[in-house]
Every structure is written in structure tokens, then in C-alpha cells.
Design an enzyme around this catalytic site. Structure first.
Site, PDB file in Angstrom:
ATOM      1  N   GLU A  98       0.800  -1.247   0.225  1.00 41.83           N
ATOM      2  CA  GLU A  98      -0.620   0.240  -0.180  1.00 41.83           C
ATOM      3  C   GLU A  98       0.580   1.477   0.104  1.00 41.83           C
ATOM      4  O   GLU A  98       2.040   1.612   0.492  1.00 41.83           O
ATOM      5  CB  GLU A  98      -1.153  -0.161   1.227  1.00 41.83           C
TER       6      GLU A  98
ATOM      7  N   LEU B  40     -12.567   0.721  -3.255  1.00 44.23           N
ATOM      8  CA  LEU B  40     -12.228  -0.655  -3.849  1.00 44.23           C
ATOM      9  C   LEU B  40     -11.625  -0.122  -5.522  1.00 44.23           C
ATOM     10  O   LEU B  40     -12.350  -0.785  -6.472  1.00 44.23           O
ATOM     11  CB  LEU B  40     -12.920  -0.985  -4.073  1.00 44.23           C
ATOM     12  N   SER B  41     -11.581   0.815  -5.618  1.00 49.03           N
ATOM     13  CA  SER B  41     -11.318   1.694  -7.073  1.00 49.03           C
ATOM     14  C   SER B  41     -12.905   1.699  -8.162  1.00 49.03           C
ATOM     15  O   SER B  41     -12.463   1.485  -9.038  1.00 49.03           O
ATOM     16  CB  SER B  41      -9.619   1.699  -7.532  1.00 49.03           C
TER      17      SER B  41
ATOM     18  N   ASP C 203      -4.417   0.722  -9.200  1.00 50.64           N
ATOM     19  CA  ASP C 203      -5.585   0.654  -9.707  1.00 50.64           C
ATOM     20  C   ASP C 203      -6.119   0.144 -11.433  1.00 50.64           C
ATOM     21  O   ASP C 203      -6.579  -0.571 -12.014  1.00 50.64           O
ATOM     22  CB  ASP C 203      -6.681   1.470  -9.233  1.00 50.64           C
TER      23      ASP C 203
END
Ligand code: ADP
Ligand code: MG
Length: 392
Positions: free
Chosen positions: A43, A135-136, A185
Site C-alpha cells: 500500500e 475498491l477503485s 488501480d
């Protein structure tokens, strides 16, 4: 393509087609979908030249699109907060479009910048990726629209085209929306392999599928959406990027992905040292987790998830009370490990859970949030889905 997945994508696809008819009175030339994603580990490392391991979800944004003979672009979404947008192909760049439409228009602009002759179009989207939940939904929107546009422009599918779409979607989000996202993403939305997570190496942009073997190990991956997003998310994201650039500059490298744990200790500013420590330790955790998975030891990955969460909370300072609460509750109720996922300051956490403990974990995260007067979270078990594609 497996039938279950096609069925899963049918809901958003049908709603996008209905929205296209309702708002623009058009029948689609085609429907394209692109997935949301969950990041297993790695991350805040994409913009640091690191490695991360996201997985495309079976939840998608669908774009129903009809090409036009003129240069008009008309965009609609069935999201109740999204106003329709009308403009011209030449007006879609930075400063030209605001709000949700900037994600879609931005991709059309970036593709034109890359030399693709995007046609005018009527377009409508619908998504079952929750918006703003980490969650894009944003990259899934960009990639569904982008793939539709290049196909309507008559470009044949090939790996170079997918990479061009990744780059266009990143430019859209960075330059037209104005969000400083790092590329994870968009990469997984365009390049995911069905049935596997995707190891992305941001040193060279290379990707490799990593099958997780969760079902074989009797495990479920739960996403716990806190349904909370703190207002400071966007400004703080940019601030973290600047901290990392400053730390890299002091250490004389272009990204923190190039430094060692010993280098980090040379940073005298405690804040920059903590930021860099997160980045370096997180990249090491990605490598460890991938090694465990490849050795068939996915059930032993829990402590790496826990360590990732602690690092994001204490060194990177991007967690939130809601995320800390659900992570602690999930672990106490039998999860093997849990961590916040996505940019932070709300959004979602993930938990690696033995099948028999799923109900307990679900109940525990709800109870823990209620007890503290926090918004009730929503839990979903997720499996991996395919990259962006044409559905019909
Ligand atoms: P995330 O990508 O984690 O869902 P972001 O803040 O990056 O969160 O992106 C969410 C934004 O993307 C929404 O606020 C909205 O502007 C836009 N968006 C995504 N999907 C849709 C959709 N189906 N319809 C309208 N806007 C959408
Ligand atoms: Mg996003």
C-alpha cells in the site's frame, strides 16, 4: 470466459444500457466492463517504485456506448449524484470538466493526446463497485470508458494497446480529475489475469499473475467496507507523496523503492523517516507474501497483513478509527490477518479468514463498530475477476 462472471457483470451492463436509452435515447454499439480491485499488500508503494499485489474483483463498472458522427460527447451515470455531461471532443482536458464526468472525459482526452482518433459518443455507465470505498470505482470507470473508446476508434486489441490505456487512465485521474493516484488501480483493471492476483513491479511496470489458492486452503478474503471516508483523504494523499519525494531527494535517489532499511535510518526528520520506513518495509512484505503464496503457504500470510496495517497506521499515518476497529475485531474473531486497503482515511479493510470463521468475523466487525458508535460496516467475500473487456 466463465459463465458465472458474465452473469455477475450482467447487472451493471443491463443498467448501463437502460441509462443510455433513458438519458440519451440511444441503443449501444457495445458494452464494455472494467473491474474494481482490492489490494492484498503493497500500500502506498506504487508512486514509490515499489511492488504491490492487487486483485481484480468480479464487481465492475459497465459502459454502454454509441458512437456518433459528430464531435459531441454526452456522458451519463445511473449514480443518483452524477449529473449528465455534454461537451465536445476538444473540450475534455484539464479544467474543462468537473465532478464525476472528469474521470470519463479525462480518458477520452488522454487517448486523443496519445494519438487515438476517439469518435464523438453517447455513453452511460453503471457500477456495482461501491463508490469511494477504496475498491477503485474510479479506475474501473476510466478503464471501461477507455476500452470502449479505443475499440470504437477501430484499434485492434493488443498488449501495447492495454498499456496505452493504463497510461491514459492514469493521466485522466492525475491531470483532469486532479487526484495524485499512482497507477496500481489502472494497471490491475487493464492487465489482471482472471483467477489470480497481479504482482506489479513499478520499477519497470512489469506484471505477473500470482494465483492465491485461497479456496484450496479453505480461506476466504473478506472486504470490510467501513462506509466512512474522512474529508482529509485527498489532501493527505498528496502530502504523503510529497513526503516520499522529499525523503528520496535527501537520500539521493529518485524513488524510495531503491533504498534499504539502513538508508532509512539516515533520515533525521522523524516524520520523513517513518514515511520511508513504511515504504521500505511494505515492499519487503510484498516479496515475503508472494514467496509464501508461491510455496503453497497462503495460510501463513496473516502476520504480514497485520504488520502492513500497523505500518500504515503508525508510520504512514493513513488509517482511521473505523479501520483500526474492524481490523482488531476481525483478528480477535478468528481472521488470520487483516489490514486497511486502498489509500486510507476510511474506505475498506481486508481480512484473510478460514471459511468456518467467516460468520464470526462478520458479526464481530459489526458489533465492534456499534459499540463505539461508528457507522455499521458492510462485509463481502470477494474472488478474483478478469480485466477490462467487451461484454457485448
Ligand atoms: P474509489 O476509486 O476508491 O471508489 P475515488 O474517490 O477514487 O474512490 O473515486 C470515486 C469517484 O469516482 C466518485 O466520487 C465519482 O466521482 C467517480 N465514479 C466512480 N464510479 C462512478 C459511477 N459509476 N458513476 C459516477 N461516478 C463514478
Ligand atoms: Mg479511486
Amino acid at each position: 470466459m466463465n459463465r458465472e462472471q458474465t452473469r455477475a457483470e450482467q447487472g451493471p451492463a443491463d443498467r448501463a444500457v437502460a441509462e443510455l436509452a433513458r438519458t440519451w435515447g440511444a441503443e449501444p454499439d457495445g458494452v464494455w466492463t472494467a473491474p474494481g480491485r482490492v489490494n492484498l499488500i503493497g500500500e502506498h508503494v506504487d508512486y514509490n517504485g515499489g511492488r504491490c499485489l492487487p486483485m481484480a474483483l468480479t464487481r465492475v463498472t459497465a459502459a454502454a456506448v454509441r458512437a456518433r458522427d459528430d464531435d459531441r460527447v454526452r456522458l451519463a451515470s445511473d449514480d443518483p449524484d452524477a449529473e449528465p455531461f455534454e461537451g465536445r471532443l476538444s473540450d475534455l482536458g484539464p479544467g474543462g470538466v468537473t465532478g464525476w464526468a472528469a474521470y470519463a472525459a479525462g480518458v477520452l482526452w488522454a487517448l486523443q493526446q496519445a494519438g487515438i482518433e476517439v469518435p464523438g459518443m453517447d455513453l452511460a455507465v453503471s457500477s456495482d463497485v461501491p463508490l469511494g470505498a477504496g475498491l477503485s470505482s474510479s479506475a474501473s470507470l476510466e478503464c471501461a470508458v477507455g476500452l470502449a473508446a479505443v475499440e470504437l476508434a477501430g484499434r485492434p486489441e493488443d498488449p501495447a494497446l492495454r498499456q496505452l490505456l493504463v497510461d491514459a487512465a492514469i493521466r485522466a485521474e492525475n491531470e483532469v480529475v486532479g487526484a495524485a493516484t499512482g497507477g496500481m488501480d489502472q494497471t490491475v483493471a487493464m492487465l489482471a489475469a482472471d483467477g489470480a492476483a497481479l504482482l506489479i513491479d513499478f520499477r519497470d511496470g512489469s506484471t505477473r499473475p500470482v494465483p492465491l489458492g485461497l479456496a484450496e486452503a479453505g480461506l476466504k478474503l473478506l472486504v470490510i467496507d467501513t462506509r466512512v471516508r474522512h474529508a482529509l483523504a485527498d489532501g493527505q494523499y498528496g502530502q504523503r507523496r510529497r513526503d516520499c519525494e522529499e525523503a528520496a531527494g535527501i537520500l539521493g535517489v529518485s524513488t524510495l523503492g531503491e533504498v534499504t532499511a539502513a538508508d532509512v535510518e539516515r533520515l533525521t526528520d522523524p516524520r520523513l523517516r517513518a514515511r520511508a520506513r513504511h515504504v521500505v518495509s511494505e515492499i519487503a512484505r510484498v516479496d515475503e507474501l508472494v514467496a509464501l503464496v508461491r510455496a503453497g503457504r497462503v495460510a501463513e500470510c496473516g502476520p504480514l497483513l497485520d504488520a502492513s496495517h500497523a505500518s500504515l497506521r503508525d508510520d504512514y499515518e493513513v488509517s482511521a478509527v473505523e479501520l483500526d476497529t474492524v481490523v482488531a475485531a476481525a483478528t480477535a474473531a478468528g481472521a488470520l490477518g487483516a489490514r486497511m486497503t486502498g489509500g486510507g482515511f476510511g474506505g475498506s479493510a481486508i481480512a484473510l479468514v478460514p471459511e468456518r470463521a467467516v460468520a464470526d468475523v462478520q458479526a464481530a466487525v459489526v458489533a465492534a463498530c456499534r459499540e463505539r458508535g461508528l457507522t455499521t460496516p458492510v462485509t463481502l467475500a470477494v474472488t478474483s475477476g478478469p480485466a477490462a473487456r467487451r461484454l457485448s
